[in-house]
Design an enzyme around this catalytic site. Structure first.
Site, PDB file in Angstrom:
ATOM      1  N   ASP A  34     -19.407 -24.479  19.087  1.00 22.39           N
ATOM      2  CA  ASP A  34     -20.864 -24.378  18.985  1.00 22.39           C
ATOM      3  C   ASP A  34     -21.515 -24.674  20.338  1.00 22.39           C
ATOM      4  O   ASP A  34     -22.486 -24.032  20.736  1.00 22.39           O
ATOM      5  CB  ASP A  34     -21.399 -25.398  17.964  1.00 22.39           C
ATOM      6  N   GLU A  36     -20.278 -24.301  23.353  1.00 24.83           N
ATOM      7  CA  GLU A  36     -20.103 -23.200  24.291  1.00 24.83           C
ATOM      8  C   GLU A  36     -21.092 -22.068  23.979  1.00 24.83           C
ATOM      9  O   GLU A  36     -21.695 -21.481  24.876  1.00 24.83           O
ATOM     10  CB  GLU A  36     -18.674 -22.667  24.151  1.00 24.83           C
ATOM     11  N   PHE A  37     -21.243 -21.783  22.685  1.00 21.68           N
ATOM     12  CA  PHE A  37     -22.175 -20.747  22.245  1.00 21.68           C
ATOM     13  C   PHE A  37     -23.587 -21.084  22.729  1.00 21.68           C
ATOM     14  O   PHE A  37     -24.284 -20.254  23.312  1.00 21.68           O
ATOM     15  CB  PHE A  37     -22.148 -20.630  20.713  1.00 21.68           C
ATOM     16  N   ASP A  38     -23.978 -22.346  22.504  1.00 21.11           N
ATOM     17  CA  ASP A  38     -25.328 -22.761  22.899  1.00 21.11           C
ATOM     18  C   ASP A  38     -25.536 -22.655  24.405  1.00 21.11           C
ATOM     19  O   ASP A  38     -26.620 -22.302  24.870  1.00 21.11           O
ATOM     20  CB  ASP A  38     -25.593 -24.199  22.434  1.00 21.11           C
ATOM     21  N   SER A  83     -38.875  -1.312  -8.618  1.00 27.06           N
ATOM     22  CA  SER A  83     -38.158  -2.468  -9.152  1.00 27.06           C
ATOM     23  C   SER A  83     -37.138  -1.969 -10.167  1.00 27.06           C
ATOM     24  O   SER A  83     -36.987  -0.770 -10.380  1.00 27.06           O
ATOM     25  CB  SER A  83     -39.140  -3.452  -9.761  1.00 27.06           C
ATOM     26  N   GLU A 114     -23.254  -5.413  -8.956  1.00 26.14           N
ATOM     27  CA  GLU A 114     -23.527  -6.344  -7.863  1.00 26.14           C
ATOM     28  C   GLU A 114     -24.214  -7.558  -8.438  1.00 26.14           C
ATOM     29  O   GLU A 114     -24.789  -7.487  -9.526  1.00 26.14           O
ATOM     30  CB  GLU A 114     -24.488  -5.702  -6.842  1.00 26.14           C
ATOM     31  N   LYS A 116     -27.337 -10.076  -8.603  1.00 30.09           N
ATOM     32  CA  LYS A 116     -28.765  -9.939  -8.327  1.00 30.09           C
ATOM     33  C   LYS A 116     -29.203 -11.203  -7.597  1.00 30.09           C
ATOM     34  O   LYS A 116     -29.262 -12.286  -8.188  1.00 30.09           O
ATOM     35  CB  LYS A 116     -29.535  -9.767  -9.628  1.00 30.09           C
ATOM     36  N   ASP A 118     -31.556 -13.806  -5.777  1.00 24.62           N
ATOM     37  CA  ASP A 118     -32.935 -14.183  -6.076  1.00 24.62           C
ATOM     38  C   ASP A 118     -33.656 -14.595  -4.800  1.00 24.62           C
ATOM     39  O   ASP A 118     -33.707 -15.767  -4.447  1.00 24.62           O
ATOM     40  CB  ASP A 118     -32.919 -15.335  -7.091  1.00 24.62           C
ATOM     41  N   ARG A 137     -41.624  -5.963   0.727  1.00 26.27           N
ATOM     42  CA  ARG A 137     -41.868  -5.000  -0.339  1.00 26.27           C
ATOM     43  C   ARG A 137     -43.364  -4.731  -0.512  1.00 26.27           C
ATOM     44  O   ARG A 137     -43.773  -3.617  -0.774  1.00 26.27           O
ATOM     45  CB  ARG A 137     -41.284  -5.537  -1.641  1.00 26.27           C
ATOM     46  N   GLU A 176     -31.798  -8.264   0.308  1.00 25.17           N
ATOM     47  CA  GLU A 176     -32.512  -9.459  -0.120  1.00 25.17           C
ATOM     48  C   GLU A 176     -32.455 -10.513   0.978  1.00 25.17           C
ATOM     49  O   GLU A 176     -31.384 -10.821   1.490  1.00 25.17           O
ATOM     50  CB  GLU A 176     -31.838  -9.983  -1.398  1.00 25.17           C
ATOM     51  N   TYR A 228     -28.093  -4.300   0.103  1.00 19.15           N
ATOM     52  CA  TYR A 228     -27.618  -3.682  -1.137  1.00 19.15           C
ATOM     53  C   TYR A 228     -27.972  -2.199  -1.261  1.00 19.15           C
ATOM     54  O   TYR A 228     -27.726  -1.591  -2.295  1.00 19.15           O
ATOM     55  CB  TYR A 228     -28.086  -4.453  -2.374  1.00 19.15           C
ATOM     56  N   LYS A 292     -25.420  -0.239 -11.099  1.00 16.49           N
ATOM     57  CA  LYS A 292     -25.922   1.014 -10.509  1.00 16.49           C
ATOM     58  C   LYS A 292     -24.910   2.127 -10.725  1.00 16.49           C
ATOM     59  O   LYS A 292     -23.706   1.888 -10.597  1.00 16.49           O
ATOM     60  CB  LYS A 292     -26.116   0.847  -8.995  1.00 16.49           C
ATOM     61  N   LYS A 316     -30.109  -9.812 -16.855  1.00 18.53           N
ATOM     62  CA  LYS A 316     -30.525 -11.166 -16.463  1.00 18.53           C
ATOM     63  C   LYS A 316     -29.782 -12.189 -17.309  1.00 18.53           C
ATOM     64  O   LYS A 316     -29.764 -12.078 -18.532  1.00 18.53           O
ATOM     65  CB  LYS A 316     -32.034 -11.340 -16.701  1.00 18.53           C
ATOM     66  N   CYS A 410     -65.616 -20.061 -27.287  1.00 15.49           N
ATOM     67  CA  CYS A 410     -65.118 -19.946 -25.914  1.00 15.49           C
ATOM     68  C   CYS A 410     -65.228 -21.305 -25.212  1.00 15.49           C
ATOM     69  O   CYS A 410     -66.312 -21.893 -25.178  1.00 15.49           O
ATOM     70  CB  CYS A 410     -65.922 -18.891 -25.152  1.00 15.49           C
ATOM     71  N   CYS A 413     -68.083 -20.605 -22.293  1.00 19.00           N
ATOM     72  CA  CYS A 413     -69.491 -20.276 -22.531  1.00 19.00           C
ATOM     73  C   CYS A 413     -69.932 -20.585 -23.964  1.00 19.00           C
ATOM     74  O   CYS A 413     -71.112 -20.404 -24.300  1.00 19.00           O
ATOM     75  CB  CYS A 413     -69.766 -18.818 -22.179  1.00 19.00           C
ATOM     76  N   CYS A 428     -63.124 -13.852 -26.053  1.00 19.38           N
ATOM     77  CA  CYS A 428     -64.535 -14.194 -25.936  1.00 19.38           C
ATOM     78  C   CYS A 428     -65.278 -12.881 -25.721  1.00 19.38           C
ATOM     79  O   CYS A 428     -65.040 -12.192 -24.728  1.00 19.38           O
ATOM     80  CB  CYS A 428     -64.760 -15.132 -24.756  1.00 19.38           C
ATOM     81  N   CYS A 434     -69.949 -14.504 -19.688  1.00 15.56           N
ATOM     82  CA  CYS A 434     -68.942 -15.580 -19.628  1.00 15.56           C
ATOM     83  C   CYS A 434     -68.418 -15.752 -18.190  1.00 15.56           C
ATOM     84  O   CYS A 434     -67.808 -14.826 -17.633  1.00 15.56           O
ATOM     85  CB  CYS A 434     -67.809 -15.246 -20.595  1.00 15.56           C
TER      86      CYS A 434
HETATM   87  S1  IVH Z   1     -31.179  -2.628  -6.105  1.00 17.80           S
HETATM   88  C1  IVH Z   1     -34.794   0.385  -7.359  1.00 17.80           C
HETATM   89  N1  IVH Z   1     -29.517  -4.595  -5.860  1.00 17.80           N
HETATM   90  O1  IVH Z   1     -34.089  -7.244  -7.513  1.00 17.80           O
HETATM   91  C2  IVH Z   1     -34.541  -1.031  -7.074  1.00 17.80           C
HETATM   92  N2  IVH Z   1     -31.813  -5.133  -6.098  1.00 17.80           N
HETATM   93  O2  IVH Z   1     -36.226  -5.435  -9.411  1.00 17.80           O
HETATM   94  C3  IVH Z   1     -33.254  -1.178  -6.352  1.00 17.80           C
HETATM   95  N3  IVH Z   1     -32.316  -7.511  -6.017  1.00 17.80           N
HETATM   96  O3  IVH Z   1     -36.812  -7.159  -5.834  1.00 17.80           O
HETATM   97  C4  IVH Z   1     -32.910  -2.567  -6.135  1.00 17.80           C
HETATM   98  N4  IVH Z   1     -30.252  -8.202  -5.745  1.00 17.80           N
HETATM   99  O4  IVH Z   1     -34.926  -7.151  -4.181  1.00 17.80           O
HETATM  100  C5  IVH Z   1     -30.800  -4.255  -6.021  1.00 17.80           C
HETATM  101  N5  IVH Z   1     -27.900  -6.239  -5.604  1.00 17.80           N
HETATM  102  C6  IVH Z   1     -29.176  -5.894  -5.752  1.00 17.80           C
HETATM  103  C7  IVH Z   1     -30.213  -6.854  -5.818  1.00 17.80           C
HETATM  104  C8  IVH Z   1     -31.527  -6.420  -6.002  1.00 17.80           C
HETATM  105  C9  IVH Z   1     -31.510  -8.577  -5.856  1.00 17.80           C
HETATM  106  C10 IVH Z   1     -33.784  -7.585  -6.203  1.00 17.80           C
HETATM  107  C11 IVH Z   1     -34.561  -6.598  -5.384  1.00 17.80           C
HETATM  108  C12 IVH Z   1     -35.790  -6.330  -6.208  1.00 17.80           C
HETATM  109  C13 IVH Z   1     -35.366  -6.696  -7.583  1.00 17.80           C
HETATM  110  C14 IVH Z   1     -35.297  -5.441  -8.442  1.00 17.80           C
END
Ligand code: IVH
Length: 730
Positions: A34, A36-38, A83, A114, A116, A118, A137, A176, A228, A292, A316, A410, A413, A428, A434
């Site tokens: 590290d 040396e890198f720095d 999405s 794959e 997902k 977060d 996005r 991501e 991805y 996919k 999910k 309400c 109001c 309401c 209101c």
């Molecule tokens: S493919 C057409 N692959 O999930 C959408 N999305 O609703 C293609 N995400 O906000 C997205 N991991 O950023 C894809 N392996 C993955 C992912 C991924 C996380 C997120 C993406 C998006 C949401 C999709």
């Protein structure tokens, strides 16, 4: 050192550091210490400072940040960022697989599974192997340009390796951006020790970091990236998504090696089960699996809904739950008068945050759960920010737990609440008087998807409302006259007021369909507003339309039409429209109305199936419609033609043959259209006889087609509406 030597040394250091970064972040190899890198990095930084003329825009020194961006410019996505549809059960996955199977009409197919991740979706552009742009996005169409912040993401190559398959001169990578869990924990410990506010969860931490103005601070948040998706202009050079992932990895981009090709639903489910627990061993937060379709052409065959691809889905994992005590229920009044209960809870940690409030949806749910004040309740966090109450621990109910008495008036109001038949919410009805409804309408009006008024966020407009400075959307345009008064307000100042005034002025250019959406008419969302604007073109035509007329517009149902017509009839609303008109807001669509090119296909209906050689399916559809024809989805006896493309499944062909529906090719269809000279001989076009070589293709908007064609062409689905190009739309 001579200047030439300096330049050579800068280049050598740059290359060496890029290489070391790749080895370290992509291959887990430390070739040097590290320290040396720095030292190498420090030497490069010193030379770049002395000789800025030789510094490379993508120098490894950019990773430590230092660029200050006051306000991020925005950029339009070349391919909209959609999405994914969500599913929560194996049964849903089975249905998805069924839809895919039906859509592909018996053809073989493979999935890629794959994790997902977060975090925050990011679009990156590489040109000639260099990272040139990073865009968030945003609303899916436009996002913030955060390139200098993205450059601080250390596992992201600023320039690519020339290995693996050839690289197109320009392409986009989607992926991501996330904050690794150990970093999140460490940063929060530090913040706690310093008495600073804690970061809510890793996702918010990542998205907050990307919005920081000082990229040196972003660097300190130690964000990481996983790619991805790969997109390129024109036809994708890869046949499958998995090949593109392999290429991205070969070029040095970080692709999590957790993905897998799955040849059946059973293999997909194995993947889902395998990662159910194993995902917690990863240093990145994950909330599900993305499935996919691997083949890009098959992706194209399945296509897209307005919001998401039909060829992919997110599974999910069930959310984590916690148990805590319900203390109180508060009632909020929304933009449309809906009254929603909010539970106030004893604070409890849940999936990385401390939960104090939870939504209960509506009165039905209070009854269904038999909620009482003082109950121990279960809270879960799904994808949404506010957790929800999902159950009651009835066995642990205290003797004095009090029933929840839903208000009859309400809370703001005092107007007696109503509950229209069939609706879950009490409402309401005092929409004009209101205060929270009026305020929420203003917040909606200025919001990004509506008028997008720069310098005027929800909080500020709410404050103006509370101070009596504004009362409705039109009154916003009186604010410039009150500039001096505004500048006196705390936390505002002259600069902010100038920006706000400019923002209001700019909003006068917002196109009519968005203005219509901004008005906040119940049930008139973005799509309906677009349809209504395209059909009626001016507010005056809309003001004159009856509910029955409105309901005749495609995609505008009876309920929407009733609601819109009632809004347009209301005298206060009509008066406000006049004030918006006086302020100079766009109340009509500009530009020419789309015209039919010919009536050659009148009375004919077509089904388009498979992949076509010259045009996408959307383009062919636009073309048929422009010539008076109709496109439908199902084969029946009444169908005039089935237009068969490549990869059309056998089922369609059999059905058409059985019903004696002629099957034609794309070329046959194009041959049915008027030739250029014919097209030019319609009376309106008679004087523009010199039409382009292929009116047919120009009329459907090949982007590089001659300009003259646009006068006769209908508005075309650009890449946004779906060119049907394989794998393009994310
Ligand atoms: S493919 C057409 N692959 O999930 C959408 N999305 O609703 C293609 N995400 O906000 C997205 N991991 O950023 C894809 N392996 C993955 C992912 C991924 C996380 C997120 C993406 C998006 C949401 C999709």
């Amino acid at each position: 050192m001579s200047e030439t030597d300096v330049q050579a040394r800068i280049l050598a250091l740059t290359e060496r550091l890029h290489h070391l970064n790749y080895q370290y972040y992509q291959r887990d190899i430390s070739e040097v210490s590290d320290q040396e890198f720095d030292q190498l990095l420090a030497e490069l930084a010193r030379l770049e400072q002395q000789y800025p003329q030789f510094a490379q825009p993508n120098s490894p020194t950019q990773r430590v940040g230092g660029t200050i961006t006051k306000q991020f410019p925005t950029a339009e996505h070349r391919y909209p960022m959609l999405s994914l549809g969500n599913t929560y059960s194996e049964a849903d996955l089975r249905e998805f697989d069924e839809r895919v199977r039906r859509g592909l009409e018996g053809a073989d197919y493979t999935y890629v599974c794959e994790l997902k991740f977060d975090g925050v979706a990011m679009s990156l552009t590489y040109q000639d192997g260099q990272l040139t742009q990073g865009v968030t996005r945003g609303d899916g169409t436009r996002g913030d340009v955060v390139t200098s912040n993205v450059r601080t993401i250390k596992n992201l190559p600023l320039h690519l390796r020339r290995e693996g398959p050839p690289q197109p001169p320009e392409f986009e990578v989607r992926g991501e951006v996330f904050m690794p869990l150990p970093v999140f924990a460490e940063l929060n410990q530090e913040r706690e020790a310093n008495g600073e506010a804690l970061l809510a969860n890793p996702r918010n931490a990542a998205s907050g970091a990307l919005k920081l103005q000082d990229s040196a601070l972003v660097a300190a948040r130690r964000l990481r990236f996983y790619a991805y998706a790969f997109l390129m202009p024109g036809r994708n050079q890869f046949a499958t998504h998995s090949e593109s992932l392999e290429a991205l990895a070969a070029w040095g981009l970080p692709v999590s090696d957790t993905w897998r090709r799955c040849h059946s639903l059973a293999e997909v489910l194995d993947f889902v089960h395998e990662w159910d627990k194993k995902r917690f061993t990863l240093p990145v937060a994950t909330d599900g699996i993305v499935i996919k379709l691997d083949d890009f052409r098959q992706q194209e065959v399945l296509g897209y809904t307005a919001k998401s691809p039909r060829w992919a889905i997110a599974y999910k994992y069930p959310a984590e739950a916690a148990r805590t005590r319900l203390r109180e229920v508060e009632y909020n009044v929304g933009r449309t008068g809906a009254v929603t209960p909010v539970a106030l809870l004893d604070p409890v940690p849940l999936a990385g945050t401390v939960v104090k409030r939870a939504s209960v949806h509506n009165a039905n749910q209070i009854a269904a759960l038999d909620l009482r004040l003082g109950d121990l309740v279960f809270v879960e966090k799904g994808g949404e920010i506010i957790p929800k109450i999902t159950g009651v621990d009835v066995a642990a109910r205290p003797a004095d737990a009090a029933p929840i008495v839903y208000p009859t008036a309400c809370p703001s109001c005092g107007t007696p609440l109503i509950r229209p038949a069939g609706e879950a919410h009490f409402r309401c009805p005092n929409d004009r008087g209101c205060p929270p409804q009026r305020k929420a309408r203003l917040e909606h009006f200025v919001s990004r998807k509506a008028m997008n008024i720069d310098g005027l966020g929800a909080e500020t407009v709410g404050r103006f409302f509370d101070l009596g400075l504004v009362s409705d959307a039109a009154s916003l345009y009186d604010l410039p006259a009150k500039a001096a008064e505004l500048a006196q307000l705390e936390r505002l100042g002259e600069k902010s007021v100038q920006r706000l005034v400019a923002g209001l002025e700019a909003s006068k250019q917002v196109p009519f369909d968005r203005v219509l959406f901004a008005l906040g008419i119940r049930y008139v969302g973005e799509t309906v507003a677009e349809k209504l604007a395209a059909h009626y073109r001016t507010i005056d035509a809309l003001l004159a339309a009856s509910a029955t007329e409105l309901a005749a517009v495609p995609e505008v149902g009876g309920v929407i039409a009733e609601s819109a017509a009632a809004w347009f009839q209301e005298s206060d609303n009509r008066a406000m429209v006049e004030r918006l008109r006086a302020a100079g807001v766009q109340l009509a669509l500009t530009g020419e109305a789309p015209q039919a090119v010919s009536n050659r296909l009148e009375g004919l209906t077509f089904v388009l199936s498979g992949v076509f050689e010259l045009h996408s399916r959307d383009e062919l559809q636009a073309l048929i419609q422009a010539h008076g024809g109709k496109v439908t989805g199902s084969i029946s006896k009444k169908l005039s033609y089935l237009v068969a493309g490549d990869k059309m499944g056998p089922a369609k062909r059999e059905k058409a043959t059985e019903l004696k529906v002629p099957i034609i090719t794309e070329a046959d269809l194009l041959a049915m259209l008027p030739t250029d000279t014919e097209a030019a001989e319609t009376p309106e076009e008679a004087d523009s006889a010199a039409l382009p070589a292929s009116a047919a293709s120009a009329a459907i908007g090949s982007t590089d087609g001659p300009v003259a064609a646009s006068a006769v062409a209908p508005p075309l689905p650009g890449p946004k509406a779906g060119t049907g190009q394989q794998g393009l739309l994310f």
